[in-house]
Design an enzyme around this catalytic site. Structure first.
Site, PDB file in Angstrom:
ATOM      1  N   SER A 148       3.217  24.968  34.792  1.00 14.92           N
ATOM      2  CA  SER A 148       2.446  25.731  33.588  1.00 14.92           C
ATOM      3  C   SER A 148       1.184  26.079  33.957  1.00 14.92           C
ATOM      4  O   SER A 148       0.504  25.713  35.042  1.00 14.92           O
ATOM      5  CB  SER A 148       2.426  24.787  32.360  1.00 14.92           C
ATOM      6  OG  SER A 148       1.606  25.258  31.477  1.00 14.92           O
ATOM      7  N   TYR A 161       0.765  16.374  28.666  1.00 13.35           N
ATOM      8  CA  TYR A 161       1.606  17.318  29.128  1.00 13.35           C
ATOM      9  C   TYR A 161       0.782  17.947  30.114  1.00 13.35           C
ATOM     10  O   TYR A 161       1.476  18.240  31.307  1.00 13.35           O
ATOM     11  CB  TYR A 161       1.709  18.481  27.779  1.00 13.35           C
ATOM     12  CG  TYR A 161       2.509  19.593  28.455  1.00 13.35           C
ATOM     13  CD1 TYR A 161       3.534  19.769  28.280  1.00 13.35           C
ATOM     14  CD2 TYR A 161       1.540  20.839  28.628  1.00 13.35           C
ATOM     15  CE1 TYR A 161       4.414  20.953  28.650  1.00 13.35           C
ATOM     16  CE2 TYR A 161       2.349  22.118  29.139  1.00 13.35           C
ATOM     17  CZ  TYR A 161       3.837  22.028  28.994  1.00 13.35           C
ATOM     18  OH  TYR A 161       4.636  23.215  29.275  1.00 13.35           O
TER      19      TYR A 161
HETATM   20  N1  LIG Z   1       7.453  28.564  26.794  1.00 14.19           N
HETATM   21  C1  LIG Z   1       6.097  28.666  27.259  1.00 14.19           C
HETATM   22  O1  LIG Z   1       5.258  29.151  26.906  1.00 14.19           O
HETATM   23  C2  LIG Z   1       5.944  27.604  28.525  1.00 14.19           C
HETATM   24  C3  LIG Z   1       4.586  27.798  29.111  1.00 14.19           C
HETATM   25  C4  LIG Z   1       4.424  27.167  30.473  1.00 14.19           C
HETATM   26  C5  LIG Z   1       5.412  26.241  31.000  1.00 14.19           C
HETATM   27  N2  LIG Z   1       6.678  26.230  30.338  1.00 14.19           N
HETATM   28  C6  LIG Z   1       7.411  25.148  30.935  1.00 14.19           C
HETATM   29  O2  LIG Z   1       8.806  26.161  31.139  1.00 14.19           O
HETATM   30  C7  LIG Z   1       9.931  25.101  30.931  1.00 14.19           C
HETATM   31  C8  LIG Z   1      11.032  25.840  30.127  1.00 14.19           C
HETATM   32  O3  LIG Z   1      10.456  25.851  28.558  1.00 14.19           O
HETATM   33  P1  LIG Z   1      10.911  26.883  27.469  1.00 14.19           P
HETATM   34  O4  LIG Z   1       9.672  27.171  26.784  1.00 14.19           O
HETATM   35  O5  LIG Z   1      12.042  27.682  28.083  1.00 14.19           O
HETATM   36  O6  LIG Z   1      11.608  25.539  26.623  1.00 14.19           O
HETATM   37  P2  LIG Z   1      13.006  25.516  25.730  1.00 14.19           P
HETATM   38  O7  LIG Z   1      12.780  24.460  24.920  1.00 14.19           O
HETATM   39  O8  LIG Z   1      13.519  26.723  25.424  1.00 14.19           O
HETATM   40  O9  LIG Z   1      13.973  25.100  27.029  1.00 14.19           O
HETATM   41  C9  LIG Z   1      13.920  23.836  27.647  1.00 14.19           C
HETATM   42  C10 LIG Z   1      15.465  23.506  28.038  1.00 14.19           C
HETATM   43  O10 LIG Z   1      15.411  22.399  28.722  1.00 14.19           O
HETATM   44  C11 LIG Z   1      16.154  21.623  28.363  1.00 14.19           C
HETATM   45  N3  LIG Z   1      16.051  20.037  28.645  1.00 14.19           N
HETATM   46  C12 LIG Z   1      15.130  19.277  27.929  1.00 14.19           C
HETATM   47  N4  LIG Z   1      15.129  17.779  28.363  1.00 14.19           N
HETATM   48  C13 LIG Z   1      16.207  17.789  29.174  1.00 14.19           C
HETATM   49  C14 LIG Z   1      16.738  16.952  30.072  1.00 14.19           C
HETATM   50  N5  LIG Z   1      16.112  15.700  29.858  1.00 14.19           N
HETATM   51  N6  LIG Z   1      17.654  17.194  30.889  1.00 14.19           N
HETATM   52  C15 LIG Z   1      17.997  18.388  31.100  1.00 14.19           C
HETATM   53  N7  LIG Z   1      17.650  19.559  30.168  1.00 14.19           N
HETATM   54  C16 LIG Z   1      16.781  19.145  29.196  1.00 14.19           C
HETATM   55  C17 LIG Z   1      16.566  21.679  26.638  1.00 14.19           C
HETATM   56  O11 LIG Z   1      17.807  21.323  26.423  1.00 14.19           O
HETATM   57  C18 LIG Z   1      16.330  23.356  26.851  1.00 14.19           C
HETATM   58  O12 LIG Z   1      17.711  24.046  27.314  1.00 14.19           O
HETATM   59  C19 LIG Z   1       9.356  23.896  30.603  1.00 14.19           C
HETATM   60  O13 LIG Z   1       9.256  22.936  31.798  1.00 14.19           O
HETATM   61  C20 LIG Z   1       8.028  24.104  30.043  1.00 14.19           C
HETATM   62  O14 LIG Z   1       7.162  23.036  30.285  1.00 14.19           O
HETATM   63  C21 LIG Z   1       6.844  26.975  29.153  1.00 14.19           C
END
Ligand SMILES: NC(=O)c1ccc[n+]([C@@H]2O[C@H](COP(=O)([O-])OP(=O)(O)OC[C@H]3O[C@@H](n4cnc5c(N)ncnc54)[C@H](O)[C@@H]3O)[C@@H](O)[C@H]2O)c1
Length: 254
Positions: A148, A161
């Site tokens: 991130s 986080y």
């Molecule tokens: N969306 C943002 O702005 C953003 C910014 C920086 C980093 N991220 C990172 O990107 C990644 C994805 O985030 P997103 O926004 O697409 O989230 P999201 O909630 O849309 O998707 C996350 C997915 O991970 C799955 N998941 C959660 N815990 C799990 C586990 N224990 N085992 C297997 N699957 C699991 C969930 O079921 C979901 O399908 C994360 O690591 C998040 O920290 C997101």
């Protein structure tokens, strides 16, 4: 007319995407399927994962959902074993499963809070990498970890986080050094604010104003923009790139 750049082909390659059923993972699963890869959606959400695998297999290629909880060593081990049974190899792995944090002062956070976040966001990446690297020893491959913007800088009221996402970069860099001679490249992307269910749940109606103030581009990123960078890092176009933490954030860290 300017032609769109050709998409790298992943025909015959196998890509495993943790958290591949939603948000950034979902866009990444779709990207790899479009590029001809056989895609394993490793997610704990059966409903979303099954539906996506069916849609991708129908429209774009070959996708398989395997219910996976990255916090459980037996679960991720079983997912990698089944992938090897079904497809014979793993060429690319994207460790994307993650949880967001409700803003909280460090002094109010509990040890349970720490354990819940770290078990997915850091330990889950460690456990996944172990299995993926074992599967790639001998054949080589590429791993991309989803850190991130907060893997690179601090964020108010998100200490746990932030610590987890910094930790993902430590794992990425150390493993990149250790496995470079085995033909395994290991990199990370550091997304800024991206429009996903994770973010829409967290910010609700406040999202447009937040997005405008978040980075020099003054807008939120789309999951497909992160997927493009992940795919590039997995592709042969990045054949001399390992151990990097690539911000994909509209200039936020800059
Ligand atoms: N969306 C943002 O702005 C953003 C910014 C920086 C980093 N991220 C990172 O990107 C990644 C994805 O985030 P997103 O926004 O697409 O989230 P999201 O909630 O849309 O998707 C996350 C997915 O991970 C799955 N998941 C959660 N815990 C799990 C586990 N224990 N085992 C297997 N699957 C699991 C969930 O079921 C979901 O399908 C994360 O690591 C998040 O920290 C997101």
């Amino acid at each position: 007319m300017v032609n769109a750049p050709a998409m790298p082909s992943f025909s015959g390659k196998v890509a495993v995407i943790t958290g591949g059923a939603s948000g950034i993972g979902r866009a990444t699963s779709a990207w790899f399927a479009r590029a001809g890869a056989r895609v394993v959606i490793a997610d704990r959400s059966r409903e979303e994962g099954d539906a996506l695998a069916s849609r991708l297999s129908r429209d774009q290629g070959d996708a398989l959902f395997i219910e996976t909880d990255v916090t459980r060593p037996d679960s991720i081990e079983a997912t990698v074993a089944r992938t090897l049974r079904e497809y014979g190899r793993i060429d690319c792995a994207v460790n994307n499963a993650g949880l967001s944090e409700t803003p909280i002062d460090l002094t109010d956070a509990t040890p349970e809070h720490w354990t819940r976040l770290m078990s997915v966001n850091l330990r889950g990446v460690f456990l996944s990498m172990q299995q993926e690297i074992r599967a790639m020893l001998g054949s080589g491959g590429a791993i991309v970890n989803v850190s991130s913007r907060t893997g690179l800088v601090g964020k108010p009221r998100h200490a746990i986080y932030t610590a987890g996402k910094h930790g993902v970069l430590g794992l990425t860099r150390s493993a990149a050094v250790d496995y470079a001679r085995h033909g395994i490249r290991i990199n990370a992307v550091c997304p800024g604010l991206v429009r996903t269910p994770f973010v829409e749940r967290k910010f609700g109606d406040g999202l447009p104003a937040l997005a405008a103030a978040m980075n020099p581009m003054g807008r939120i990123g789309e999951p497909e923009e992160i997927a493009e960078c992940i795919a590039w890092l997995c592709s042969d176009a990045a054949s001399f790139v390992t151990g990097v933490a690539l911000p994909v954030d509209g200039g936020a860290v800059a």
